[in-house]
Scaffold this active site. Structure first.
Site, PDB file in Angstrom:
ATOM      1  N   ALA A  30       0.730  -1.143   0.135  1.00  0.00           N
ATOM      2  CA  ALA A  30      -0.146  -0.084   0.132  1.00  0.00           C
ATOM      3  C   ALA A  30       1.042   1.243  -0.176  1.00  0.00           C
ATOM      4  O   ALA A  30       1.786   1.524   1.045  1.00  0.00           O
ATOM      5  CB  ALA A  30      -0.845   0.019   1.214  1.00  0.00           C
ATOM      6  N   LYS A  66       6.386   3.852  16.671  1.00  0.00           N
ATOM      7  CA  LYS A  66       6.762   3.958  17.892  1.00  0.00           C
ATOM      8  C   LYS A  66       5.808   5.138  18.530  1.00  0.00           C
ATOM      9  O   LYS A  66       5.377   4.906  19.964  1.00  0.00           O
ATOM     10  CB  LYS A  66       8.231   4.705  18.196  1.00  0.00           C
ATOM     11  CG  LYS A  66       8.396   5.714  17.270  1.00  0.00           C
ATOM     12  CD  LYS A  66       9.963   6.211  17.399  1.00  0.00           C
ATOM     13  CE  LYS A  66      10.368   7.207  16.389  1.00  0.00           C
ATOM     14  NZ  LYS A  66      10.511   6.654  15.169  1.00  0.00           N
ATOM     15  N   GLU A  89       9.806  -4.768  17.214  1.00  0.00           N
ATOM     16  CA  GLU A  89      11.292  -4.627  17.466  1.00  0.00           C
ATOM     17  C   GLU A  89      11.816  -3.438  16.966  1.00  0.00           C
ATOM     18  O   GLU A  89      12.623  -2.566  17.649  1.00  0.00           O
ATOM     19  CB  GLU A  89      12.055  -5.714  16.945  1.00  0.00           C
ATOM     20  CG  GLU A  89      13.687  -5.622  17.434  1.00  0.00           C
ATOM     21  CD  GLU A  89      13.740  -5.807  18.646  1.00  0.00           C
ATOM     22  OE1 GLU A  89      14.173  -4.700  19.567  1.00  0.00           O
ATOM     23  OE2 GLU A  89      13.633  -7.010  19.597  1.00  0.00           O
ATOM     24  N   VAL A  97      11.937   0.874  18.458  1.00  0.00           N
ATOM     25  CA  VAL A  97      12.552   1.514  19.422  1.00  0.00           C
ATOM     26  C   VAL A  97      14.218   2.052  19.323  1.00  0.00           C
ATOM     27  O   VAL A  97      14.329   2.999  19.444  1.00  0.00           O
ATOM     28  CB  VAL A  97      12.675   0.446  21.098  1.00  0.00           C
ATOM     29  CG1 VAL A  97      13.630   1.309  22.064  1.00  0.00           C
ATOM     30  CG2 VAL A  97      11.279   0.410  21.370  1.00  0.00           C
ATOM     31  N   ILE A 105      18.927  -2.432  16.671  1.00  0.00           N
ATOM     32  CA  ILE A 105      19.399  -2.947  18.090  1.00  0.00           C
ATOM     33  C   ILE A 105      18.249  -4.003  18.531  1.00  0.00           C
ATOM     34  O   ILE A 105      17.278  -3.289  18.904  1.00  0.00           O
ATOM     35  CB  ILE A 105      19.740  -1.939  19.107  1.00  0.00           C
ATOM     36  CG1 ILE A 105      20.906  -0.770  18.340  1.00  0.00           C
ATOM     37  CG2 ILE A 105      19.996  -2.231  20.259  1.00  0.00           C
ATOM     38  CD1 ILE A 105      20.925   0.387  19.318  1.00  0.00           C
ATOM     39  N   GLU A 111      16.464  15.932   9.812  1.00  0.00           N
ATOM     40  CA  GLU A 111      15.290  16.136   8.865  1.00  0.00           C
ATOM     41  C   GLU A 111      15.528  17.704   8.692  1.00  0.00           C
ATOM     42  O   GLU A 111      15.933  18.375   9.641  1.00  0.00           O
ATOM     43  CB  GLU A 111      14.134  15.812   9.258  1.00  0.00           C
ATOM     44  CG  GLU A 111      13.714  14.323   9.522  1.00  0.00           C
ATOM     45  CD  GLU A 111      13.588  13.465   8.082  1.00  0.00           C
ATOM     46  OE1 GLU A 111      13.605  14.222   7.078  1.00  0.00           O
ATOM     47  OE2 GLU A 111      14.146  12.301   8.385  1.00  0.00           O
ATOM     48  N   ASP A 163      10.793  12.025  19.782  1.00  0.00           N
ATOM     49  CA  ASP A 163      11.070  10.670  19.223  1.00  0.00           C
ATOM     50  C   ASP A 163      11.727   9.923  20.461  1.00  0.00           C
ATOM     51  O   ASP A 163      11.043   8.701  20.812  1.00  0.00           O
ATOM     52  CB  ASP A 163      11.977  10.829  18.221  1.00  0.00           C
ATOM     53  CG  ASP A 163      12.431   9.532  17.831  1.00  0.00           C
ATOM     54  OD1 ASP A 163      11.829   8.903  16.956  1.00  0.00           O
ATOM     55  OD2 ASP A 163      13.551   9.054  18.206  1.00  0.00           O
ATOM     56  N   LYS A 194       9.811   6.265  22.808  1.00  0.00           N
ATOM     57  CA  LYS A 194      10.672   5.031  22.967  1.00  0.00           C
ATOM     58  C   LYS A 194      10.873   4.924  24.376  1.00  0.00           C
ATOM     59  O   LYS A 194      10.863   3.689  24.895  1.00  0.00           O
ATOM     60  CB  LYS A 194      11.957   5.167  22.064  1.00  0.00           C
ATOM     61  CG  LYS A 194      11.879   5.255  20.743  1.00  0.00           C
ATOM     62  CD  LYS A 194      13.138   5.742  20.077  1.00  0.00           C
ATOM     63  CE  LYS A 194      13.236   5.844  18.636  1.00  0.00           C
ATOM     64  NZ  LYS A 194      14.560   6.310  17.755  1.00  0.00           N
TER      65      LYS A 194
END
Length: 439
Positions: free
Chosen positions: A51, A113, A137, A140, A144, A198, A209, A213
Site C-alpha cells: 500500500a 513508536k 522490535e 525503539v 538494536i 530532517e 522521538d 521510545k
C-alpha cells in the site's frame, strides 16, 4: 480467532503498508532473500500487496507493479493475509489499519513508536482478542535488539533501570559539539547537511522521538502501562557549548538520555520515565557512543549490567529488525500459536518528574565578594539539597560558582534553582543540567 493447523509448508502471505525508506528495504529483503527466509520460517513468504500513497512514483525496487495499491484499507481487510507490516507512521490512519488487520485475522509487525507510546493498550487488546501477534522490535532502536531481550530474555529477572541513547540525530549533534566545540546551531546545520537531521528536526531535537521510545521501554521493563503522556521531556536546544565544556572539565560528556527507573515508595513500587540532556562520566559505557549510533544500557537484579549498541535508524538497519519480527510471526502462524502479548500485571504507580530522584549541575554567575558562597549554601540547605562539589572562579568583580549536588527529588532541586535566581548576589543561573551515571 484461531484456525485449524495449516500445512507446515503453507505459504505465509505478507502485506506491506508503506514503501518509503524503510518499506522499500523491507520489500527488497523479502524478495531478494525469499529462499533463505523460507528455510528459516519453514514455509515460503509471499509479498502479496504494497500500500502506497501514489502509484506513479519511481522506486528503486524490483517487484511486480501490480503489487502496488493505494487502497490500504482494502488490502488489510482481505481476510487471506497472514502478516501485515506497518511502516507508514502516524497515529490515526495507522491505528485503524492495524486494528482492521487484526480483526481480519492477520498478525502485525510495526515500527510505529508514536502510536505504541500513545495508544499501545488498544493495539495489545485487539491482538489478544484476535489471538494474533503484535511485534514491534523496530519501534525503539532500529537494528538494536532491545524489545525482545526485555520482553523475553529478562522475563524472569527484575529490571531496575534502563538508560538509552535512542535518537541518532541528537547524539550526532551533541557528539559534534563535544568533538569540535561547535554551538548547537552549527552542529544542527552539519547534521542536516549530512542527512542525519530532517529539514524539520523538531521531533528529534525537542525529544519527542526519544520520549515515545522511553514509554515503550518503561512499559516492557516494568510490566506497567506507560504512555507518552507519562514521560517527562526536554530537548537539546538549550544545550550550549559552555555546558559541553563544563562537562568536559568534570570528566563527563553530555548526552540526551531516555531514563526509565523502578523505585520503592512508601505506597509501594513505582516507575518513572524521562528524556532530557544529562552529563554522564566518561567511564560510563554510554559516554563512548558516537555519531548517530544508539545504545541501551540495562541494569537488572540478577543479570547485572547489559549493553545493547548499534545503528538506531536508517532503511536497512530498521528493515533488519522488521524482518526479524516477520520471521518470528511467520513461524507462529505456521504452527498456529502466538507469542507474548502485553505484560502489564505489575500496575506500578507512574511518578511525575518532581518525585524522581536525580542530581543537578548548576553554574551561577555571582558577585565576587565575601559571603556569597554562604548565602548560596543556605538556599541549598533550605530545600534539603546536599552539595557534592563546588568550584569557584573569579573574574574581576564577578565570579562563577559551579555546583554539583547529591541526589535529591527533582522538585527540591528545581525549587532550589528558582530560589537562587531570586538572590541579589546571583546575576545569572547560566546553566542547569542533570547529572546521571554515578559521577
Amino acid at each position: 480467532m484461531s484456525e485449524p493447523n495449516p500445512p507446515s509448508d503453507r505459504t505465509i502471505r505478507v502485506a506491506l503498508l508503506g514503501c518509503g525508506v524503510v518499506g522499500t528495504e523491507v520489500a527488497r529483503l523479502l524478495t531478494r532473500d525469499a529462499d533463505e527466509l523460507a528455510r528459516r520460517v519453514g514455509a515460503p513468504l509471499e509479498l502479496v500487496g504494497i500500500a502506497v500513497r501514489r502509484l506513479g512514483r519511481e522506486r528503486d525496487l524490483e517487484v511486480p507493479k501490480e503489487l502496488f495499491t493505494t487502497d490500504a484499507a482494502g488490502l488489510v481487510s482481505r481476510g487471506d493475509i497472514d502478516v501485515v507490516i506497518e511502516v507508514i507512521g502516524g497515529i490515526d490512519v495507522a491505528r485503524e489499519l492495524i486494528l482492521s488487520a487484526l480483526e481480519n485475522g492477520a498478525s502485525v509487525v510495526t515500527a510505529n513508536k508514536a502510536l505504541l507510546a500513545e495508544d499501545g493498550a488498544t493495539l495489545y487488546d485487539a491482538a489478544a482478542k484476535a489471538e494474533r501477534d503484535l511485534y514491534f522490535e523496530a519501534a525503539v532502536a532500529g537494528a538494536i535488539p532491545i524489545v525482545r531481550p526485555l520482553r523475553d530474555s529478562l522475563a524472569g529477572d527484575r529490571v531496575q533501570r534502563v538508560l538509552g541513547i535512542v535518537n541518532g540525530t541528537t547524539n550526532f549533534i551533541l557528539d559534534a559539539m563535544t568533538t569540535t566545540g561547535a554551538g548547537f546551531g552549527d552542529a544542527l546545520d552539519e547534521a542536516q547537511r549530512l542527512g542525519y537531521a530532517e529539514p524539520d528536526p523538531t521531533a528529534d531535537i525537542e525529544g519527542f522521538d526519544a520520549a515515545s521510545k522511553a514509554a515503550i521501554l518503561a512499559s516492557l521493563a516494568f510490566h506497567t502501562r506507560v504512555t507518552i503522556g507519562d514521560v517527562y521531556r526536554e530537548g537539546i536546544t538549550e544545550v550550549s557549548a559552555a555546558d559541553v565544556r563544563s562537562a568536559h572539565e568534570m570528566g563527563c560528556v553530555v548526552k540526551l538520555l531516555a531514563i526509565c527507573e523502578r523505585s520503592e515508595t512508601p505506597e509501594g513500587p513505582a516507575v518513572s520515565a524521562r528524556v532530557h540532556p544529562a552529563m554522564i562520566p566518561l567511564t560510563h559505557p554510554l559516554a563512548s557512543v558516537r555519531g548517530a549510533y544508539n545504545a541501551v544500557f540495562v541494569e537488572s537484579e540478577a543479570a547485572g549490567e547489559l549493553m545493547f549498541y548499534g545503528p538506531g535508524a536508517g532503511g536497512a538497519p530498521t528493515a533488519s529488525a522488521v524482518l526479524g519480527d516477520v520471521v518470528s510471526v511467520a513461524r507462529n502462524r505456521r504452527t498456529n500459536v502466538f507469542g507474548p502479548g502485553e505484560s502489564s500485571h505489575a500496575q506500578c504507580e507512574v511518578l511525575d518528574m518532581g518525585r524522581t530522584r536525580t542530581r543537578y549541575h548548576i553554574a551561577l554567575d555571582v558577585d565576587d565578594k565575601a559571603g556569597v558562597l554562604a548565602s548560596v549554601a543556605q538556599v541549598f540547605a533550605e530545600f534539603d539539597v546536599s552539595i557534592k562539589t563546588v568550584r569557584q572562579e573569579g573574574h574581576g568583580g564577578d565570579a562563577q560558582l559551579v555546583i554539583v549536588t547529591h541526589e535529591a527529588q527533582d522538585s527540591a532541586l528545581s525549587a532550589t534553582v528558582s530560589k537562587l535566581r531570586e538572590l541579589d548576589m546571583v546575576r545569572d543561573v547560566s546553566s542547569v543540567m542533570r547529572v546521571e551515571g554515578g559521577f
